[in-house]
Design an enzyme around this catalytic site. Sequence first.
Site, PDB file in Angstrom:
ATOM      1  N   TYR A  85     -28.687  14.655  56.778  1.00  0.00           N
ATOM      2  CA  TYR A  85     -27.504  13.954  57.282  1.00  0.00           C
ATOM      3  C   TYR A  85     -27.552  13.801  58.803  1.00  0.00           C
ATOM      4  O   TYR A  85     -27.442  12.692  59.335  1.00  0.00           O
ATOM      5  CB  TYR A  85     -26.238  14.684  56.844  1.00  0.00           C
ATOM      6  N   SER A 131     -22.300  10.025  63.638  1.00  0.00           N
ATOM      7  CA  SER A 131     -21.571  11.293  63.568  1.00  0.00           C
ATOM      8  C   SER A 131     -21.839  12.113  64.812  1.00  0.00           C
ATOM      9  O   SER A 131     -22.906  12.000  65.435  1.00  0.00           O
ATOM     10  CB  SER A 131     -22.003  12.084  62.329  1.00  0.00           C
TER      11      SER A 131
END
Length: 268
Positions: free
Chosen positions: A156, A142
């Site tokens: 995350y 990401s």
Amino acid sequence: MSSARPLSLITGASAGIGAAFARALAARGHDLVLTARRTERLEALAADMRQQHGSTVTVLTADLADPAATATLCDELARRGLAVDWLINNAGYGVPGTFVANAWQTHADSLQVLLTAPTELAWRLLPDMRQRGYGRIINVASLAGHVPGTAGHTLYAATKSYLIKFSQSLALENRDRDVHVCALCPGFTRSEFHDVTGTRALMDKLPGFMWQSAEDVVREGIDAVERGEAVLVTGRVNRFIKGLFKLMPDRLALRLSARQARRYRQQE
């Protein structure tokens, strides 16, 4: 390559980027192994890929939060004589709220899915790729792995940063065996991701130019791993954001990141 039709294993294939990878790779002539928790969705996608592209599709339902799931999945592949050419480590989700607001088991499950499972899958499948002299591994990371961490996003971004460094090392270790490894780093992508985390209303405040389609992300990722790129940030806007934060002093970057996160992150 192990066969006339490469075989791709895609985790988290029931929706979003995972499903888009299945469609794109089937269109390129790949056979597929699809895995996720939702069998009904996997079977529907498999039926579409068989009909549209003539792919041989195997559905193996698995919950990668189970520490035994990865070994069980690979044992089943071996039992069926399936040699994986492309591994798409896509399964993942976010845990909204601050670190202490969630139970430890919630965090443990998240770490298992986002960090341990993709690492173990690569470890189990990589030796055969090296022996055959061909393989492609895409670890879906990401943009969050390139920018400062934020409140309400505790694990995350940290796991995505790990996937980026892991992919770089694997790429260097295996480049002489025609095994390419790429960390694919999308930004905001239209999918069910934010519905699952309960942050859809917050995400809808973002301007349209910040978003990419899952199909665009996948197309860039496939092209990048074929070129041998170890890390790819998708989309011009995301590459600009990454470059901007890289140039900033750490203190300023953290302050800016924290201010923006308050608008779009669930922090409690």
